[in-house]
Scaffold this motif. Structure first.
Motif, PDB file in Angstrom:
ATOM      1  N   GLY A 185     -13.302  -2.668   8.137  1.00 42.43           N
ATOM      2  CA  GLY A 185     -12.763  -2.183   9.397  1.00 42.43           C
ATOM      3  C   GLY A 185     -11.467  -1.428   9.244  1.00 42.43           C
ATOM      4  N   LEU A 186     -11.056  -0.796  10.305  1.00 42.72           N
ATOM      5  CA  LEU A 186      -9.852   0.008  10.295  1.00 42.72           C
ATOM      6  C   LEU A 186      -8.607  -0.857  10.398  1.00 42.72           C
ATOM      7  CD1 LEU A 186     -11.020   2.796  12.771  1.00 42.72           C
ATOM      8  CD2 LEU A 186     -10.868   2.979  10.293  1.00 42.72           C
ATOM      9  N   VAL A 187      -7.567  -0.435   9.723  1.00 38.44           N
ATOM     10  CA  VAL A 187      -6.232  -1.036   9.853  1.00 38.44           C
ATOM     11  C   VAL A 187      -5.351   0.064  10.426  1.00 38.44           C
ATOM     12  CG1 VAL A 187      -4.319  -2.139   8.659  1.00 38.44           C
ATOM     13  CG2 VAL A 187      -6.671  -2.528   7.866  1.00 38.44           C
ATOM     14  N   PRO A 188      -5.088   0.030  11.733  1.00 37.69           N
ATOM     15  CA  PRO A 188      -4.450   1.171  12.406  1.00 37.69           C
ATOM     16  C   PRO A 188      -3.183   1.677  11.741  1.00 37.69           C
ATOM     17  CG  PRO A 188      -5.245  -0.401  14.020  1.00 37.69           C
ATOM     18  CD  PRO A 188      -5.431  -1.058  12.677  1.00 37.69           C
ATOM     19  N   GLU A 189      -2.276   0.777  11.340  1.00 39.71           N
ATOM     20  CA  GLU A 189      -1.023   1.254  10.776  1.00 39.71           C
ATOM     21  C   GLU A 189      -1.246   1.953   9.437  1.00 39.71           C
ATOM     22  OE1 GLU A 189       1.693  -1.922  10.065  1.00 39.71           O
ATOM     23  OE2 GLU A 189       0.206  -3.222   9.109  1.00 39.71           O
ATOM     24  N   ALA A 190      -2.225   1.492   8.659  1.00 41.13           N
ATOM     25  CA  ALA A 190      -2.525   2.149   7.390  1.00 41.13           C
ATOM     26  C   ALA A 190      -3.172   3.511   7.626  1.00 41.13           C
ATOM     27  CB  ALA A 190      -3.447   1.268   6.551  1.00 41.13           C
ATOM     28  N   GLU A 191      -4.117   3.550   8.555  1.00 39.55           N
ATOM     29  CA  GLU A 191      -4.776   4.820   8.865  1.00 39.55           C
ATOM     30  C   GLU A 191      -3.760   5.836   9.395  1.00 39.55           C
ATOM     31  OE1 GLU A 191      -8.774   6.361  11.195  1.00 39.55           O
ATOM     32  OE2 GLU A 191      -7.709   4.582  11.940  1.00 39.55           O
ATOM     33  N   GLU A 192      -2.859   5.370  10.242  1.00 40.58           N
ATOM     34  CA  GLU A 192      -1.835   6.263  10.799  1.00 40.58           C
ATOM     35  C   GLU A 192      -0.901   6.776   9.703  1.00 40.58           C
ATOM     36  OE1 GLU A 192       1.852   6.090  14.021  1.00 40.58           O
ATOM     37  OE2 GLU A 192       0.294   4.534  14.045  1.00 40.58           O
ATOM     38  N   TYR A 193      -0.553   5.893   8.789  1.00 40.02           N
ATOM     39  CA  TYR A 193       0.325   6.278   7.680  1.00 40.02           C
ATOM     40  C   TYR A 193      -0.324   7.366   6.827  1.00 40.02           C
ATOM     41  CZ  TYR A 193       2.190   5.976   2.924  1.00 40.02           C
ATOM     42  OH  TYR A 193       2.666   6.273   1.682  1.00 40.02           O
ATOM     43  N   ARG A 241      -2.662   9.456   7.683  1.00 45.54           N
ATOM     44  CA  ARG A 241      -2.740  10.687   8.465  1.00 45.54           C
ATOM     45  C   ARG A 241      -1.381  11.388   8.510  1.00 45.54           C
ATOM     46  NH1 ARG A 241      -3.887   8.675  13.120  1.00 45.54           N
ATOM     47  NH2 ARG A 241      -6.126   8.478  12.729  1.00 45.54           N
ATOM     48  N   SER A 242      -0.304  10.608   8.588  1.00 47.19           N
ATOM     49  CA  SER A 242       1.036  11.195   8.700  1.00 47.19           C
ATOM     50  C   SER A 242       1.446  11.950   7.432  1.00 47.19           C
ATOM     51  CB  SER A 242       2.068  10.104   8.993  1.00 47.19           C
ATOM     52  OG  SER A 242       2.305   9.294   7.836  1.00 47.19           O
ATOM     53  N   LEU A 243       0.801  11.654   6.306  1.00 45.21           N
ATOM     54  CA  LEU A 243       1.142  12.325   5.056  1.00 45.21           C
ATOM     55  C   LEU A 243       0.696  13.783   5.065  1.00 45.21           C
ATOM     56  CD1 LEU A 243       0.191   9.516   2.505  1.00 45.21           C
ATOM     57  CD2 LEU A 243       2.459  10.075   3.397  1.00 45.21           C
ATOM     58  N   ASP A 244      -0.329  14.070   5.868  1.00 44.20           N
ATOM     59  CA  ASP A 244      -0.820  15.442   6.041  1.00 44.20           C
ATOM     60  C   ASP A 244      -1.085  16.101   4.690  1.00 44.20           C
ATOM     61  OD1 ASP A 244      -1.631  17.671   7.458  1.00 44.20           O
ATOM     62  OD2 ASP A 244       0.381  18.545   7.539  1.00 44.20           O
ATOM     63  N   ASP A 245      -1.849  15.398   3.858  1.00 45.96           N
ATOM     64  CA  ASP A 245      -2.177  15.875   2.517  1.00 45.96           C
ATOM     65  C   ASP A 245      -3.692  15.865   2.391  1.00 45.96           C
ATOM     66  OD1 ASP A 245      -2.644  16.226  -0.239  1.00 45.96           O
ATOM     67  OD2 ASP A 245      -0.778  15.217  -0.785  1.00 45.96           O
ATOM     68  N   SER A 246      -4.284  17.022   2.184  1.00 43.83           N
ATOM     69  CA  SER A 246      -5.745  17.135   2.138  1.00 43.83           C
ATOM     70  C   SER A 246      -6.354  16.381   0.963  1.00 43.83           C
ATOM     71  CB  SER A 246      -6.157  18.604   2.073  1.00 43.83           C
ATOM     72  OG  SER A 246      -5.631  19.220   0.898  1.00 43.83           O
ATOM     73  N   ARG A 247      -5.537  16.032  -0.009  1.00 42.63           N
ATOM     74  CA  ARG A 247      -6.039  15.289  -1.166  1.00 42.63           C
ATOM     75  C   ARG A 247      -6.180  13.798  -0.879  1.00 42.63           C
ATOM     76  NH1 ARG A 247      -1.514  16.704  -5.413  1.00 42.63           N
ATOM     77  NH2 ARG A 247      -0.327  16.116  -3.554  1.00 42.63           N
ATOM     78  N   LEU A 297       0.829  -1.206   0.000  1.00 39.76           N
ATOM     79  CA  LEU A 297       0.000   0.000   0.000  1.00 39.76           C
ATOM     80  C   LEU A 297       0.864   1.257   0.000  1.00 39.76           C
ATOM     81  CD1 LEU A 297      -2.789   1.430   0.280  1.00 39.76           C
ATOM     82  CD2 LEU A 297      -2.424   1.323   2.763  1.00 39.76           C
ATOM     83  N   GLN A 298       1.900   1.267   0.801  1.00 32.33           N
ATOM     84  CA  GLN A 298       2.771   2.442   0.865  1.00 32.33           C
ATOM     85  C   GLN A 298       3.365   2.762  -0.507  1.00 32.33           C
ATOM     86  OE1 GLN A 298       5.064   0.700   4.299  1.00 32.33           O
ATOM     87  NE2 GLN A 298       4.985   2.819   5.009  1.00 32.33           N
ATOM     88  N   ARG A 299       3.752   1.728  -1.230  1.00 30.03           N
ATOM     89  CA  ARG A 299       4.328   1.946  -2.565  1.00 30.03           C
ATOM     90  C   ARG A 299       3.275   2.484  -3.525  1.00 30.03           C
ATOM     91  NH1 ARG A 299       7.994  -3.535  -3.485  1.00 30.03           N
ATOM     92  NH2 ARG A 299       8.929  -3.594  -1.408  1.00 30.03           N
TER      93      ARG A 299
END
Length: 301
Positions: free
Chosen positions: A40-48, A50-56, A16-18
């Motif tokens: 359902g939520l996947v915490p590490e994906a949701e956190e990732y 959010r960490s991008l801080d990109d409104s798009r 997913l990150q790639r």
């Protein structure tokens, strides 16, 4: 917003990150990205995300498990762009995917969907050779410029072999209307969807550029369903159903090609030969028996 990239996410976080980074590297910035998590939520994906801080870019999880097709449809429903691409969570885009696809879309305002060529990659992202994918290159129209496909000729070409890599497709949303993927299918929902567009007199456009990186690995759905042979049964069922539909439409050439199902039998034979060469004799025999059964039920042979 011109283009929505929607990723149906199935917990393959490393890939997913790639995929997300390949969107962020686009030379065109007129896009949004939605990661649609199934069930359902996947915490590490949701956190990732959010960490991008990109409104798009946003992360959205369904309340209940939807399955592959259900999540694909959810992606279509969530998209807000004029166009939408269902980027698979284990694939990657070339940096100029959005720019080039949107450029061609402007040249073909009547088209419902656009698809491009792809590079096959492995788990590490390195280019790899795949004979079935190489064979597809001989099935698609040989053109150095974008070409529009429609009607029976397009349907017949796809019945000889589906040369369209589903996740490369960019759909024009207002041409889709309420059409969604059919949850009767697990592996052929893309071909079914594309043919239904053709039956509604919609146009597809082949973009000759290599703009997508399609990852083949042991965990992807194609490999899983090929191993237990269910993929071939499903492909056969769809082609026989489409053959009847084509005949009722008067598309008799496409109907005959679909009924024969030669591409399915060729793929089964290839898989049997590959299994034999790898020393998996029992698997090869099971695949050959399956091939024999399809020959016996073929209405035209």
């Amino acid at each position: 917003m011109s283009l929505t990239f929607a990723i149906p996410f199935y917990r393959q976080f490393a890939y997913l990150q790639r995929a997300v980074e390949s969107v962020r590297r686009q030379t065109c910035s007129d896009w949004e990205l939605i990661v649609s998590a199934d069930g359902g939520l996947v915490p590490e994906a949701e956190e990732y995300i959010r960490s991008l801080d990109d409104s798009r870019i946003r992360y959205s999880a369904s309340e209940n498990p939807l399955g592959m097709v259900g999540n694909w449809n959810r992606c279509l429903d969530l998209a807000g762009g004029k166009f939408v691409t269902l980027l698979h969570d284990d694939d990657e885009l070339e940096p100029d995917y959005a720019e080039r696809m949107l450029q061609v879309a402007g040249e073909f305002p009547e088209a419902a969907a656009f698809f491009c060529r792809t590079t096959i990659i492995d788990e590490q992202g390195s280019e790899r050779f795949s004979f079935p994918d190489y064979y597809k290159s001989f099935l698609r129209p040989a053109a150095k410029q974008p070409v529009s496909l429609s009607g029976e000729s397009a349907a017949a070409a796809l019945m000889r072999g589906n040369f369209i890599f589903c996740p490369t497709l960019m759909f024009r949303r207002d041409r889709l209307g309420e059409q969604r993927f059919d949850d009767r299918w697990r592996m052929v929902q893309d071909l079914d969807f594309i043919v239904r567009l053709l039956l509604k007199d919609q146009h597809l456009v082949q973009v000759p550029d290599i703009l997508y990186r399609y990852r083949r690995h042991r965990e992807n759905a194609t490999e899983t369903y090929s191993a237990d042979l269910s993929r071939f049964d499903e492909e056969w069922a769809l082609l026989q159903e489409l053959s009847a539909t084509f005949n009722s439409r008067g598309w008799h050439q496409a109907a005959e090609i679909a009924a024969r199902g030669r591409i399915i039998r060729l793929n089964l034979l290839y898989n049997a030969l590959r299994s034999g060469l790898k020393g998996r004799g029992a698997v090869a025999m099971r695949q050959l028996r399956h091939l024999g059964r399809l020959r016996r039920v073929n209405p035209l042979d």
